[in-house]
Write an enzyme that holds these catalytic residues in place. Structure first.
Site, PDB file in Angstrom:
ATOM      1  N   PHE A 109       5.603   3.406   6.491  1.00  0.00           N
ATOM      2  CA  PHE A 109       5.964   2.909   5.166  1.00  0.00           C
ATOM      3  C   PHE A 109       7.466   2.959   4.969  1.00  0.00           C
ATOM      4  CE2 PHE A 109       1.762   5.109   4.685  1.00  0.00           C
ATOM      5  CZ  PHE A 109       1.053   3.967   4.943  1.00  0.00           C
ATOM      6  N   TRP A 152       4.591  -0.690  -2.215  1.00  0.00           N
ATOM      7  CA  TRP A 152       5.603   0.157  -1.572  1.00  0.00           C
ATOM      8  C   TRP A 152       5.058   0.730  -0.260  1.00  0.00           C
ATOM      9  CZ3 TRP A 152       5.475   5.315  -0.134  1.00  0.00           C
ATOM     10  CH2 TRP A 152       6.692   5.870   0.241  1.00  0.00           C
ATOM     11  N   HIS A 153       3.765   1.041  -0.254  1.00  0.00           N
ATOM     12  CA  HIS A 153       3.176   1.628   0.950  1.00  0.00           C
ATOM     13  C   HIS A 153       3.087   0.632   2.098  1.00  0.00           C
ATOM     14  CE1 HIS A 153       1.936   5.005  -1.608  1.00  0.00           C
ATOM     15  NE2 HIS A 153       1.864   5.675  -0.485  1.00  0.00           N
ATOM     16  N   GLY A 154       2.955  -0.626   1.792  1.00  0.00           N
ATOM     17  CA  GLY A 154       2.871  -1.590   2.878  1.00  0.00           C
ATOM     18  C   GLY A 154       2.767  -3.001   2.375  1.00  0.00           C
TER      19      GLY A 154
END
Lengths: 311, 470
Positions: free
Chosen positions: B470, B324-326
Site C-alpha cells: 500500500f 488508499w489501501h489499493g
C-alpha cells in the site's frame, strides 16, 4: 549501557547453548528415525545415509510418490524396490540427492520420475525447497553448494542448528509417534479418488531453458555410472494438453538422454490415460486406481528396458 | 530492506552500536545527520533511485513549511492556507500518479470498452505512509498547532526516520519533531522494551502470519479447486494473518525506534476483541484511522451536522481509506463495507456496547469478527469476481476441508500463543508477564524460547509484509 551489554552477552551465550542443544536433540531423533520404515519425513535421510538397501530406488516429487507402487514392481521384476520420492521437491533437490546417494550406497537401479520440461529454469519455490538438503549440509559437498544458493546469507544462517531444522519439528514428531509400524507400502502414498474429476485444459508453459540444469543432469548421470547404477527416467501420465514437447528444455532433455543412452519411459500424454479423467485426483496426480492402471502399462516397459540394458 | 531479513539483522546491529557508541555522543546535529544517512541506506537498499522521490517530497514539505512559518509570523492566514493546500496538492498528486494512474486507465478502458495500455510506473515503497506523515506537518503548521522546523537535518531525520518509513505507524510531525530536537541519552528500559517489541513482532510475523499465509495462499490461489469449508477456514486464517503481519511490522517498527531512543504510536490494541466496528477502528491501525478522522472525516463535517450528512461523511471517509489501501475495486468495496457497517451500527444504536453482560459482549465480539472477516475477503482477493465466487462457495458448497497437517499444526501453535498473549493483555494486563517479567532469568528464558521458536517454526525469508504494497 554497560548493563545492556552484559545482558546481551548473557543472552547470546544462552542462545548459542540452546541452539546447540536443539541441534543435538534433532540429530538424536533423526538417528532414531533411520530405523523406522520409509515415509515422507525420513525418506531423504534414509536415502542419503545409505539406509535403503533395495535394488531399485524411486526418486521424484509428489507424482512419483503417488504413482509408483513398489510392491507391484517387486512382484513383476523380482527386485526389491522402495519409493523415496517427496512431495514438492524439484529437479535440483532430486539431482543433488541422487548424486550424494550413489556415493554412499549405490542401488542397482534408480527410477527417476520427472516432467518433460526438466531443464526449465528453477523458480523461487524450487530454490526454497532446497531446504530438504539441509540435513546433509555438513556431510555432502554438493548439498552444501546448493543450499548456499538459497540466499546470499544462507551460509551464515546455517551456523544455527535450529535454523537447519526449520519447519521439520512437527513432521519428525508425527513420524516418531505414528511411523514405527510398517504399512507395507514402501514409500508409496496412494491418493484417494475424488468425486470430482479434473477437466481437460490446455496449458502454455514458458520456454526458459537452463543449461546449468542440463550440466547438473550430466553430472548425475556420470556419478551413477561410476557407482555402477543404471539410471532410468520416467514420466508418468498427466491429464492436460500443453506445449510441453515444443519447448527447448524438453528438446534438450531428449537430446541429452539420447546421447547419454539413458532410457526414458514417457507416458506423459498417454492417450489411454487422457481418456480416463476418473483415474486422476487432479490434472497432475493419478489417484490410487489410476496408479494401479499406470503400473499395468509401466511395468512391462520397465521390464523391457532393464532386459535391454543387461544385453 | 525487510525487518525479517538477515540483512536487516546485520544492519540493525551495526547502526545501533555506531549510534550509541559514537554518533549520539557527538551531539544532536551529528546524531540526526547519522539517522538521515542510515534511513536513506535502509530505504534505498532495494532500489536507490526511489531515494530521490523521498528526498524530493521531504524537501518540498520542508520548504513549504518554512513558507507557512513566515506567513504565520506575518499573520497571513490565507497565504499559509494556500501553501498548505499546495503541499496537499503535490503530495496527493504524486500519490495518485504513482498509485492510481493505471487504475484510472483501466476504468476508462472498461467504460469505453477498449484495451487498457498500462504505463510503466513503479510504486515507490511506503509512499502512502510517508506522504500522509509529512502532510501532517504542513497541515498542523497551517492550523497553528506546531512551530516551524528550520533545521533541515532535524526535519529530514524526523520525517525520513527509517523504522516507520515503509509501512507505518504514520507518525504526526508534532509528536516526532520534538523528539529529534531533544538530546538523547541511552535509556536501558526503553532499549530493552524496543528489543522485546522487535522479538514479539518478528515472532508474530514469521511464526504466525506467514504460517497462516501458506494456507491462505494455497486455498485462495486456487479457488475453483477448493470447497466452501476450506474457503471459510482460509477467510478466518486471513483475518489472523493480516493482523499478525501488520501488527508484527508495527511492533517491530516501534521496537527499532525505541532502540534508538524514540517513541512511536501503538498502532494496534487487540482489534479482534472489539465489540463493534467503531471500536474495531479505534483498535486497528490506529495511526491511519486517527489520520483519516482528523484530516478527512472532521474537515468533511464529522458528526456535527445533519444525521444523513454525518453518515455520508463516514462512508466517504472509509471509501477513501479503501482507495488508499489499493487501486482496485476490491479495496473500494472493502472500505465501503466498513463505512456501511458503521452507519448501520449507528442507525441501530449498536456502536456503543454498554451492557455489562460478558455473554452479550462476547456475542458482539464474535459478530464484529465475522463482519470484519467478511470484508477481508474483498481486501485479499485479486478481483471482485473472485471475491464473489469465494463467498458464494462458502455459503453454497461446503465439503471436505483441505488439510495440510504440518502447516495446520504450526498454525495451531502460533494461534495458541497469539490468543494467550492477547487474552492476558486484554483482561489481565499486568499478570503473567514473561518478556517483561521482573526476574531477569524469566525474561532471558522467554527471549531464548522466542528466538529458538522463530528459527524452528518461522517461515524465514518469507514474503514481504502485506502492508508494503500500500
Amino acid at each position: 549501557m554497560k548493563k545492556f551489554f552484559i545482558y546481551a552477552a548473557i543472552l547470546l551465550a544462552l542462545l548459542v547453548a540452546a541452539d546447540y542443544g536443539v541441534g543435538r536433540v534433532f540429530k538424536a531423533i533423526d538417528g532414531k528415525l533411520l530405523s523406522y520404515p520409509i515415509d515422507y519425513h525420513n525418506s531423504y535421510e534414509k536415502t542419503m545415509g545409505g539406509g535403503n538397501s533395495e535394488d531399485m530406488i524411486i526418486i521424484g516429487h509428489s507424482r512419483a510418490r503417488h504413482h509408483y507402487i513398489p510392491t507391484l514392481i517387486e512382484d513383476s521384476l523380482g527386485l526389491s524396490v522402495v519409493n523415496a520420492a517427496k512431495d514438492g521437491t524439484g529437479f535440483l533437490t532430486q539431482a543433488v540427492l541422487i548424486h550424494g546417494m550413489v556415493q554412499q550406497k549405490a542401488p542397482k537401479y534408480i527410477l527417476w520420475e520427472v516432467r518433460p520440461a526438466v531443464f526449465l529454469k528453477a523458480d523461487n519455490r524450487e530454490i526454497d525447497r532446497l531446504t530438504d538438503l539441509m540435513p546433509f549440509y555438513d556431510t555432502d559437498s554438493l548439498s552444501r553448494v546448493w543450499v548456499q544458493r538459497r540466499s546470499p546469507s544462507e551460509k551464515y544462517k546455517m551456523l544455527s542448528w535450529a535454523y537447519r531444522n526449520n519447519g521439520r519439528f512437527w513432521g519428525r514428531m508425527e513420524q516418531m509417534l505414528t511411523g514405527k509400524e510398517d504399512n507395507g507400502r514402501k514409500g508409496y502414498a496412494p491418493a484417494k479418488p475424488s468425486k470430482k474429476h479434473p477437466e481437460m485444459k490446455r496449458y502454455e508453459y514458458e520456454d526458459n531453458y537452463d543449461p546449468e540444469r542440463a550440466a547438473l543432469f550430466v553430472d548425475v548421470v556420470n556419478s551413477t555410472r561410476r557407482a555402477g547404477t543404471q539410471l532410468i527416467m520416467a514420466i508418468s501420465p498427466q491429464y492436460e494438453t500443453s506445449n510441453a514437447y515444443e519447448l527447448e528444455e524438453t528438446r534438450q532433455f531428449y537430446a541429452l538422454t539420447d546421447s547419454l543412452n539413458i532410457p526414458v519411459l514417457d507416458f506423459f500424454y498417454n492417450p489411454e490415460f487422457l481418456d480416463h479423467p476418473e483415474w486422476f485426483k487432479d490434472h497432475t496426480h493419478l489417484n490410487s486406481s489410476g496408479a494401479e492402471h499406470y503400473m499395468e502399462v509401466f511395468i512391462p516397459e520397465l521390464k523391457r528396458t532393464i532386459a535391454n540394458a543387461k544385453q | 530492506m525487510l525487518f525479517n531479513s538477515f540483512v536487516f539483522l546485520v544492519f540493525m546491529v551495526a547502526v545501533f552500536l555506531l549510534y550509541w557508541l559514537f554518533f549520539n555522543r557527538w551531539g544532536k546535529a551529528v546524531s540526526n545527520g547519522y539517522l538521515v544517512v542510515i534511513s536513506y541506506v535502509f530505504y534505498g537498499w532495494c532500489n536507490w533511485k526511489l531515494c530521490f522521490l523521498l528526498f524530493g517530497w521531504t524537501l518540498v514539505t520542508y520548504l513549504i513549511g518554512l513558507g507557512i512559518g513566515r506567513r504565520n509570523e506575518k499573520n497571513d492566514k490565507k497565504g499559509a492556507r494556500w501553501l498548505s493546500g499546495l503541499s496537499i496538492l503535490v503530495g496527493i498528486g504524486a500519490l495518485c500518479y504513482f498509485k492510481y494512474t493505471n487504475f484510472f486507465i483501466d476504468c476508462v478502458a472498461s467504460v469505453f470498452g477498449t484495451t487498457a495500455h498500462h504505463l510503466d510506473i513503479v510504486l515507490p515503497l511506503g509512499i502512502s505512509f510517508y506522504t500522509l506523515q509529512m502532510l501532517t506537518y504542513t497541515i498542523e503548521l497551517c492550523r497553528g498547532n506546531m512551530k516551524v522546523e528550520k533545521n533541515p537535518v532535524t526535519y529530514f531525520a524526523a520525517m525520513n526516520f527509517f523504522p516507520p518509513l515503509l509501512s507505518g505507524p504514520i507518525g504526526r510531525a508534532k509528536d516526532l519533531l520534538p523528539q529529534f530536537n531533544n538530546e538523547r541519552s541511552f535509556d536501558y528500559d526503553l532499549v530493552a522494551t524496543g528489543f522485546r517489541n522487535i522479538l514479539w513482532g518478528l515472532f508474530m510475523k514469521v511464526v504466525v502470519a506467514d504460517r497462516f499465509g501458506l494456507y491462505v495462499d494455497a486455498v485462495y490461489g486456487n479457488i475453483s479447486q477448493h470447497t466452501g469449508t476450506s474457503l471459510f477456514v482460509a477467510a478466518v486464517a486471513y483475518s489472523i494473518q493480516i493482523y499478525c503481519d501488520f501488527w508484527g511490522y508495527s511492533l517491530m517498527a516501534k521496537g527499532v525506534a525505541e532502540m534508538f531512543g524514540f517513541k512511536l504510536i501503538q498502532n494496534f490494541n487487540r482489534p479482534y476483541f472489539a465489540a463493534s466496528l467503531r471500536e474495531f477502528w479505534s483498535r486497528w491501525h490506529i495511526s491511519l484511522s486517527t489520520w483519516f478522522r482528523d484530516y478527512v472525516y472532521i474537515p468533511l463535517g464529522g458528526s456535527r451536522c445533519r444525521v444523513s450528512r454525518a453518515y455520508l461523511n463516514l462512508i466517504i471517509t472509509f471509501l477513501i481509506s479503501g482507495l488508499w489501501h489499493g487501486a482496485a475495486l476490491t479495496f473500494c468495496i472493502w472500505g465501503l463495507l466498513h463505512g456501511v457497517f458503521q452507519v448501520l451500527e449507528k442507525m441501530l444504536h449498536l456502536h456503543k456496547v454498554e451492557s455489562k453482560s460478558h455473554i452479550y459482549r462476547a456475542f458482539r465480539v464474535a459478530i464484529t469478527f465475522v463482519l470484519v472477516t467478511f470484508a477481508w475477503i474483498f481486501f485479499r482477493m485479486p478481483t471482485f469476481g473472485d471475491a464473489i465466487t469465494a463467498i458464494g462457495k462458502i455459503f453454497t458448497q461446503p465439503g471436505a476441508l483441505f488439510i495440510d497437517s504440518n502447516t495446520m499444526l504450526q498454525m495451531a501453535l502460533g494461534f495458541m500463543v497469539l490468543f494467550a498473549k492477547d487474552v492476558i493483555d486484554e483482561f489481565w494486563p499486568n499478570k503473567c508477564q514473561l518478556v517483561s517479567n521482573r526476574r531477569v532469568w524469566v525474561r532471558m528464558v522467554t527471549y531464548v524460547v522466542l528466538i529458538i521458536s522463530i528459527l524452528l517454526f518461522g517461515v524465514l525469508d518469507g514474503g514481504q509484509f502485506i502492508y508494503f504494497q500500500f
